[in-house]
Design a protein around this motif. Structure first.
Motif, short mmCIF file in Angstrom:
data_model
loop_
_atom_site.label_atom_id
_atom_site.label_comp_id
_atom_site.label_asym_id
_atom_site.label_seq_id
_atom_site.Cartn_x
_atom_site.Cartn_y
_atom_site.Cartn_z
N ARG A 28 0.83 -1.20 0.00
CA ARG A 28 0.00 0.00 0.00
C ARG A 28 0.87 1.26 0.00
N GLN A 29 1.87 1.29 0.87
CA GLN A 29 2.73 2.48 0.95
C GLN A 29 3.52 2.69 -0.34
N CYS A 30 3.97 1.60 -0.95
CA CYS A 30 4.68 1.72 -2.23
C CYS A 30 3.76 2.32 -3.29
N GLY A 31 2.51 1.92 -3.28
CA GLY A 31 1.55 2.49 -4.21
C GLY A 31 1.37 3.99 -4.01
N ARG A 32 1.31 4.42 -2.76
CA ARG A 32 1.16 5.86 -2.47
C ARG A 32 2.38 6.63 -2.96
N VAL A 33 3.56 6.11 -2.66
CA VAL A 33 4.79 6.79 -3.06
C VAL A 33 4.91 6.85 -4.58
N ALA A 34 4.62 5.74 -5.24
CA ALA A 34 4.74 5.69 -6.69
C ALA A 34 3.77 6.64 -7.38
N THR A 35 2.52 6.69 -6.90
CA THR A 35 1.55 7.60 -7.53
C THR A 35 1.87 9.05 -7.22
N ALA A 36 2.43 9.32 -6.06
CA ALA A 36 2.87 10.69 -5.75
C ALA A 36 4.00 11.09 -6.69
N ALA A 37 4.88 10.13 -6.99
CA ALA A 37 6.03 10.42 -7.86
C ALA A 37 5.62 10.81 -9.27
N GLY A 70 2.82 12.43 -9.85
CA GLY A 70 2.02 13.65 -9.77
C GLY A 70 0.54 13.46 -9.50
N CYS A 71 0.12 12.28 -9.07
CA CYS A 71 -1.30 12.08 -8.74
C CYS A 71 -1.66 12.87 -7.49
N ASP A 72 -2.89 13.36 -7.44
CA ASP A 72 -3.31 14.07 -6.23
C ASP A 72 -3.56 13.06 -5.11
N GLU A 73 -3.77 13.58 -3.90
CA GLU A 73 -3.89 12.70 -2.74
C GLU A 73 -5.05 11.74 -2.84
N ALA A 74 -6.17 12.19 -3.38
CA ALA A 74 -7.34 11.31 -3.51
C ALA A 74 -7.03 10.12 -4.42
N ASP A 75 -6.35 10.37 -5.53
CA ASP A 75 -5.98 9.27 -6.44
C ASP A 75 -4.94 8.35 -5.80
N GLN A 76 -4.04 8.92 -5.03
CA GLN A 76 -3.05 8.10 -4.32
C GLN A 76 -3.74 7.13 -3.37
N VAL A 77 -4.72 7.64 -2.64
CA VAL A 77 -5.46 6.80 -1.68
C VAL A 77 -6.25 5.73 -2.41
N ARG A 78 -6.90 6.09 -3.51
CA ARG A 78 -7.69 5.10 -4.27
C ARG A 78 -6.79 3.98 -4.79
N PHE A 79 -5.65 4.35 -5.34
CA PHE A 79 -4.73 3.35 -5.88
C PHE A 79 -4.18 2.47 -4.75
N THR A 102 -5.54 1.84 -1.89
CA THR A 102 -6.63 1.00 -1.38
C THR A 102 -6.84 -0.21 -2.29
N ALA A 103 -6.81 0.01 -3.59
CA ALA A 103 -6.95 -1.10 -4.54
C ALA A 103 -5.81 -2.10 -4.36
N LEU A 104 -4.60 -1.61 -4.18
CA LEU A 104 -3.47 -2.51 -3.96
C LEU A 104 -3.63 -3.28 -2.65
N SER A 105 -4.17 -2.63 -1.62
CA SER A 105 -4.41 -3.31 -0.35
C SER A 105 -5.38 -4.47 -0.53
N GLU A 106 -6.44 -4.23 -1.28
CA GLU A 106 -7.42 -5.28 -1.53
C GLU A 106 -6.79 -6.46 -2.26
N ILE A 107 -5.99 -6.16 -3.25
CA ILE A 107 -5.30 -7.22 -3.98
C ILE A 107 -4.34 -7.96 -3.05
#
Length: 77
Positions: free
Chosen positions: A19-28, A30-39, A41-46
């Motif tokens: 989950r944290q890797c997904g947040r860092v990667a999407t931030a890198a 340029g995704c906004d915070e809402a998209d980072q959380v959505r991504f 969360t999806a990775l957490s479910e997987i």
């Protein structure tokens, strides 16, 4: 394509790392915070689905220009 990192998911605590890797990667890219959380969360479910099996799975985060790719691959063990 540039591989950023690879995470192996086998234990419940690995889901947090995924989950944290997904947040860092999407931030890198340029995704906004809402998209980072959505991504993330999806990775957490997987990740939770993976932990419920006997398989280990590697998740490789790669970047090509501004496109993030996550590849999931079953690994022995």
């Amino acid at each position: 394509m540039t591989d950023l990192l690879t995470v192996t998911v086998a234990r419940p605590e690995d889901v947090f790392v995924l989950r944290q890797c997904g947040r860092v990667a999407t931030a890198a890219i340029g995704c906004d915070e809402a998209d980072q959380v959505r991504f993330a969360t999806a990775l957490s479910e997987i990740g939770r689905e993976i932990v419920g099996t006997e398989n280990k799975t590697s998740a490789t985060f790669a970047l090509e220009e501004d496109v993030l790719a996550v590849t999931l691959e079953s690994v022995p063990g």
